[in-house]
Design a protein around this motif. Structure first.
Motif, PDB file in Angstrom:
ATOM      1  N   TYR A 197     -15.768   2.762   4.991  1.00 56.48           N
ATOM      2  CA  TYR A 197     -14.551   2.244   4.369  1.00 56.48           C
ATOM      3  C   TYR A 197     -13.981   3.273   3.392  1.00 56.48           C
ATOM      4  CZ  TYR A 197     -15.771  -2.240   6.381  1.00 56.48           C
ATOM      5  OH  TYR A 197     -16.070  -3.236   7.280  1.00 56.48           O
ATOM      6  N   LYS A 198     -12.665   3.402   3.410  1.00 58.94           N
ATOM      7  CA  LYS A 198     -11.996   4.372   2.538  1.00 58.94           C
ATOM      8  C   LYS A 198     -11.885   3.770   1.139  1.00 58.94           C
ATOM      9  CE  LYS A 198      -7.950   7.413   2.484  1.00 58.94           C
ATOM     10  NZ  LYS A 198      -6.703   7.794   3.167  1.00 58.94           N
ATOM     11  N   ARG A 199     -13.019   3.783   0.450  1.00 59.45           N
ATOM     12  CA  ARG A 199     -13.158   3.025  -0.789  1.00 59.45           C
ATOM     13  C   ARG A 199     -12.458   3.669  -1.979  1.00 59.45           C
ATOM     14  NH1 ARG A 199     -16.199   2.692  -5.006  1.00 59.45           N
ATOM     15  NH2 ARG A 199     -17.397   4.544  -4.487  1.00 59.45           N
ATOM     16  N   THR A 200     -12.149   4.952  -1.909  1.00 58.87           N
ATOM     17  CA  THR A 200     -11.599   5.648  -3.073  1.00 58.87           C
ATOM     18  C   THR A 200     -10.130   6.016  -2.877  1.00 58.87           C
ATOM     19  OG1 THR A 200     -12.456   7.749  -2.217  1.00 58.87           O
ATOM     20  CG2 THR A 200     -13.837   6.559  -3.802  1.00 58.87           C
ATOM     21  N   ARG A 201      -9.361   5.077  -2.356  1.00 65.72           N
ATOM     22  CA  ARG A 201      -7.915   5.304  -2.261  1.00 65.72           C
ATOM     23  C   ARG A 201      -7.321   5.425  -3.662  1.00 65.72           C
ATOM     24  NH1 ARG A 201      -8.606   1.781   2.247  1.00 65.72           N
ATOM     25  NH2 ARG A 201      -7.533   2.566   4.115  1.00 65.72           N
ATOM     26  N   SER A 202      -6.278   6.214  -3.772  1.00 59.20           N
ATOM     27  CA  SER A 202      -5.584   6.334  -5.054  1.00 59.20           C
ATOM     28  C   SER A 202      -4.734   5.088  -5.297  1.00 59.20           C
ATOM     29  CB  SER A 202      -4.675   7.572  -5.046  1.00 59.20           C
ATOM     30  OG  SER A 202      -3.618   7.396  -4.102  1.00 59.20           O
ATOM     31  N   ALA A 203      -4.331   4.881  -6.531  1.00 52.21           N
ATOM     32  CA  ALA A 203      -3.471   3.748  -6.870  1.00 52.21           C
ATOM     33  C   ALA A 203      -2.159   3.824  -6.096  1.00 52.21           C
ATOM     34  CB  ALA A 203      -3.201   3.728  -8.376  1.00 52.21           C
ATOM     35  N   GLU A 204      -1.672   5.036  -5.882  1.00 45.96           N
ATOM     36  CA  GLU A 204      -0.425   5.201  -5.141  1.00 45.96           C
ATOM     37  C   GLU A 204      -0.583   4.756  -3.688  1.00 45.96           C
ATOM     38  OE1 GLU A 204      -1.856   7.529  -7.038  1.00 45.96           O
ATOM     39  OE2 GLU A 204      -0.482   7.337  -8.738  1.00 45.96           O
ATOM     40  N   GLU A 205      -1.720   5.115  -3.063  1.00 50.47           N
ATOM     41  CA  GLU A 205      -1.975   4.692  -1.687  1.00 50.47           C
ATOM     42  C   GLU A 205      -2.049   3.176  -1.587  1.00 50.47           C
ATOM     43  OE1 GLU A 205      -4.748   7.339   0.886  1.00 50.47           O
ATOM     44  OE2 GLU A 205      -5.464   7.538  -1.173  1.00 50.47           O
ATOM     45  N   LEU A 206      -2.749   2.560  -2.527  1.00 54.14           N
ATOM     46  CA  LEU A 206      -2.899   1.106  -2.502  1.00 54.14           C
ATOM     47  C   LEU A 206      -1.563   0.410  -2.723  1.00 54.14           C
ATOM     48  CD1 LEU A 206      -6.220   0.833  -4.527  1.00 54.14           C
ATOM     49  CD2 LEU A 206      -5.921   0.286  -2.108  1.00 54.14           C
ATOM     50  N   ARG A 207      -0.774   0.931  -3.625  1.00 55.71           N
ATOM     51  CA  ARG A 207       0.534   0.322  -3.886  1.00 55.71           C
ATOM     52  C   ARG A 207       1.424   0.426  -2.654  1.00 55.71           C
ATOM     53  NH1 ARG A 207       1.330   2.698  -8.210  1.00 55.71           N
ATOM     54  NH2 ARG A 207       0.670   1.079  -9.655  1.00 55.71           N
ATOM     55  N   LYS A 208       1.310   1.547  -1.957  1.00 54.28           N
ATOM     56  CA  LYS A 208       2.106   1.734  -0.737  1.00 54.28           C
ATOM     57  C   LYS A 208       1.661   0.764   0.359  1.00 54.28           C
ATOM     58  CE  LYS A 208       3.564   5.330   2.517  1.00 54.28           C
ATOM     59  NZ  LYS A 208       3.425   6.776   2.876  1.00 54.28           N
ATOM     60  N   MET A 210      -0.090  -2.221  -0.134  1.00 53.11           N
ATOM     61  CA  MET A 210      -0.103  -3.637  -0.499  1.00 53.11           C
ATOM     62  C   MET A 210       1.049  -4.080  -1.389  1.00 53.11           C
ATOM     63  SD  MET A 210      -4.165  -4.025  -1.257  1.00 53.11           S
ATOM     64  CE  MET A 210      -5.395  -3.532  -0.040  1.00 53.11           C
ATOM     65  N   GLY A 211       1.797  -3.119  -1.881  1.00 49.56           N
ATOM     66  CA  GLY A 211       2.892  -3.472  -2.776  1.00 49.56           C
ATOM     67  C   GLY A 211       2.476  -3.591  -4.219  1.00 49.56           C
ATOM     68  N   GLU A 212       1.168  -3.568  -4.456  1.00 46.55           N
ATOM     69  CA  GLU A 212       0.635  -3.609  -5.811  1.00 46.55           C
ATOM     70  C   GLU A 212      -0.787  -3.057  -5.780  1.00 46.55           C
ATOM     71  OE1 GLU A 212       0.260  -7.593  -7.265  1.00 46.55           O
ATOM     72  OE2 GLU A 212      -0.334  -8.374  -5.314  1.00 46.55           O
ATOM     73  N   VAL A 213      -1.382  -2.870  -6.941  1.00 48.86           N
ATOM     74  CA  VAL A 213      -2.737  -2.329  -7.022  1.00 48.86           C
ATOM     75  C   VAL A 213      -3.714  -3.467  -7.297  1.00 48.86           C
ATOM     76  CG1 VAL A 213      -4.267  -0.718  -8.196  1.00 48.86           C
ATOM     77  CG2 VAL A 213      -1.865  -0.127  -7.866  1.00 48.86           C
ATOM     78  N   PRO A 214      -4.634  -3.767  -6.361  1.00 49.87           N
ATOM     79  CA  PRO A 214      -5.585  -4.875  -6.545  1.00 49.87           C
ATOM     80  C   PRO A 214      -6.552  -4.600  -7.689  1.00 49.87           C
ATOM     81  CG  PRO A 214      -5.495  -4.141  -4.244  1.00 49.87           C
ATOM     82  CD  PRO A 214      -4.797  -3.113  -5.059  1.00 49.87           C
ATOM     83  N   ILE A 215      -7.239  -5.664  -8.112  1.00 50.23           N
ATOM     84  CA  ILE A 215      -8.275  -5.576  -9.141  1.00 50.23           C
ATOM     85  C   ILE A 215      -9.607  -5.997  -8.514  1.00 50.23           C
ATOM     86  CG2 ILE A 215      -9.058  -6.415 -11.370  1.00 50.23           C
ATOM     87  CD1 ILE A 215      -6.144  -7.093 -12.011  1.00 50.23           C
ATOM     88  N   PRO A 216     -10.667  -5.168  -8.544  1.00 50.13           N
ATOM     89  CA  PRO A 216     -10.620  -3.769  -8.984  1.00 50.13           C
ATOM     90  C   PRO A 216     -10.080  -2.889  -7.871  1.00 50.13           C
ATOM     91  CG  PRO A 216     -12.827  -4.302  -8.279  1.00 50.13           C
ATOM     92  CD  PRO A 216     -12.041  -5.575  -8.143  1.00 50.13           C
ATOM     93  N   SER A 217      -9.459  -1.811  -8.236  1.00 52.79           N
ATOM     94  CA  SER A 217      -8.819  -0.954  -7.231  1.00 52.79           C
ATOM     95  C   SER A 217      -9.813  -0.039  -6.533  1.00 52.79           C
ATOM     96  CB  SER A 217      -7.732  -0.107  -7.900  1.00 52.79           C
ATOM     97  OG  SER A 217      -8.302   0.757  -8.881  1.00 52.79           O
ATOM     98  N   ASN A 218     -11.047   0.063  -7.053  1.00 57.69           N
ATOM     99  CA  ASN A 218     -12.027   0.995  -6.463  1.00 57.69           C
ATOM    100  C   ASN A 218     -12.990   0.315  -5.509  1.00 57.69           C
ATOM    101  OD1 ASN A 218     -13.319  -0.452  -8.478  1.00 57.69           O
ATOM    102  ND2 ASN A 218     -14.753   1.194  -8.954  1.00 57.69           N
ATOM    103  N   GLU A 219     -12.791  -0.977  -5.220  1.00 56.67           N
ATOM    104  CA  GLU A 219     -13.686  -1.665  -4.289  1.00 56.67           C
ATOM    105  C   GLU A 219     -12.876  -2.447  -3.257  1.00 56.67           C
ATOM    106  OE1 GLU A 219     -16.737  -1.135  -3.949  1.00 56.67           O
ATOM    107  OE2 GLU A 219     -17.364  -0.226  -5.839  1.00 56.67           O
ATOM    108  N   ILE A 220     -11.975  -1.763  -2.585  1.00 53.74           N
ATOM    109  CA  ILE A 220     -11.142  -2.378  -1.558  1.00 53.74           C
ATOM    110  C   ILE A 220     -11.682  -1.982  -0.193  1.00 53.74           C
ATOM    111  CG2 ILE A 220      -8.803  -2.576  -0.629  1.00 53.74           C
ATOM    112  CD1 ILE A 220      -9.224  -3.685  -3.496  1.00 53.74           C
ATOM    113  N   TYR A 221     -11.965  -2.976   0.631  1.00 56.59           N
ATOM    114  CA  TYR A 221     -12.531  -2.743   1.959  1.00 56.59           C
ATOM    115  C   TYR A 221     -11.591  -3.337   3.004  1.00 56.59           C
ATOM    116  CZ  TYR A 221     -16.722  -1.584  -0.663  1.00 56.59           C
ATOM    117  OH  TYR A 221     -17.606  -0.996  -1.536  1.00 56.59           O
ATOM    118  N   LEU A 222     -10.879  -2.485   3.732  1.00 58.60           N
ATOM    119  CA  LEU A 222      -9.903  -2.935   4.716  1.00 58.60           C
ATOM    120  C   LEU A 222     -10.518  -2.948   6.116  1.00 58.60           C
ATOM    121  CD1 LEU A 222      -6.700  -1.053   3.464  1.00 58.60           C
ATOM    122  CD2 LEU A 222      -7.523  -3.346   2.866  1.00 58.60           C
ATOM    123  N   PRO A 223     -10.275  -4.007   6.893  1.00 59.09           N
ATOM    124  CA  PRO A 223     -10.916  -4.145   8.208  1.00 59.09           C
ATOM    125  C   PRO A 223     -10.657  -2.990   9.166  1.00 59.09           C
ATOM    126  CG  PRO A 223      -9.890  -6.214   7.544  1.00 59.09           C
ATOM    127  CD  PRO A 223      -9.447  -5.185   6.550  1.00 59.09           C
TER     128      PRO A 223
END
Length: 300
Positions: A197-208, A210-223
């Motif tokens: 999983y690409k766990r260390t996406r930047s805040a900019e990548e996540l905002r692009k 999802m439209g916002e930065v999730p909490i926590p932003s460093n533990e996002i696991y996309l299918p």
């Protein structure tokens, strides 16, 4: 009872005992295929060490529970269980719990191949002198931080330092693009550790995304992440160790979910690649379960 009846029953009992003995002799033990890794042979299932040191990637409560439970004696016991179940390789992180448990395990005659992690502040020579790993790789979090800044030179220089010690050299990352870049630049490395999983996406990548930065932003696991990671793994000839195939425990609600994650991983990587999984056998024998699972998948 007639004599002939007694003789018949005795023969039947003897035959049953014989059949039971033969079944026991022919019962297949848990075997996990080994693959070449430099001059070594390593199991395709590798045990991780995050749980020894309390790095759950879930929450601080689980961190503390893992760290508290994994005394050196329990770490040593778990490594013995790994050895009994065909797992001969440990992804090693040089912290007190892991080191003390490893030393206790070795003092009892245990043998385990080590693929050790080192960060920019670590003394590679000291760590190698203490635990004698077969391979050392540059820490994935450190690699990703450099990649976000657009310059991997410090990581490349660190791999050169590792090479001088004579062990196998690798790079860890949570970003498939890092492996593609290193391959394109022709670094002198032997292997990669790549997160499923690409766990260390930047805040900019996540905002692009999802439209916002999730909490926590460093533990996002996309299918969709594993398929992208596995594609990059197949594109390099070098040995790859894929980790976090269970999304740091998020895919463990049912045995079927675990089976599916393991099966997908092994079907998607190369025959000489390995999977790293952390195990926490506090409530059930995860070592035996995972060993049997991998044996079943790879021998199917």
């Amino acid at each position: 009872m007639s004599e002939s009846r007694r003789t018949f029953l005795k023969c039947a009992a003897d035959l049953a005992a014989c059949a039971t003995g033969l079944r026991a002799q022919n019962a297949s033990p848990v075997t996990i295929p080994n693959v070449p890794f430099g001059k070594h042979q390593i199991s395709r299932l590798v045990v991780g060490s995050n749980q020894f040191n309390g790095f759950s990637h879930f929450n601080p409560l689980l961190d503390n529970l893992m760290r508290e439970w994994n005394t050196p004696e329990r770490v040593a016991d778990m490594l013995r269980s790994c050895e009994r179940n065909g797992i001969n390789t440990l992804q090693y992180s040089h912290h007190d719990h892991a080191q003390a448990g490893l030393e206790l395990f070795r003092a009892g005659g245990g043998k385990m191949r080590l693929v050790a992690v080192a960060g920019p502040k670590d003394s590679v020579e000291d760590m190698i002198g203490q635990v004698k790993p077969e391979a050392v790789y540059y820490h994935g979090e450190a690699t990703d931080a450099l990649f976000k800044k657009g310059n991997l030179d410090a990581a490349r220089e660190f791999t050169k330092k590792i090479r001088q010690t004579g062990v196998l050299v690798g790079v860890g990352t949570h970003q498939p693009e890092v492996v593609e870049r290193i391959e394109g630049e022709g670094w002198d490395v032997d292997f990669y550790l790549l997160c499923a999983y690409k766990r260390t996406r930047s805040a900019e990548e996540l905002r692009k995304l999802m439209g916002e930065v999730p909490i926590p932003s460093n533990e996002i696991y996309l299918p969709g992440d594993p398929a992208r990671a596995y594609k990059v793994v197949r594109q390099t000839k070098k040995t790859c160790f894929v980790f976090k195939i269970l999304a740091a425990g998020r895919l463990t609600r049912t045995p079927e979910m675990v089976d599916d994650a393991f099966r997908t991983a092994y079907e998607s990587i190369k025959p000489n690649d390995c999977v790293i999984v952390g195990m926490y056998p506090r409530f059930k024998d995860e070592v035996k379960e995972n060993a049997q699972r991998v044996s079943r998948i790879l021998h199917a």
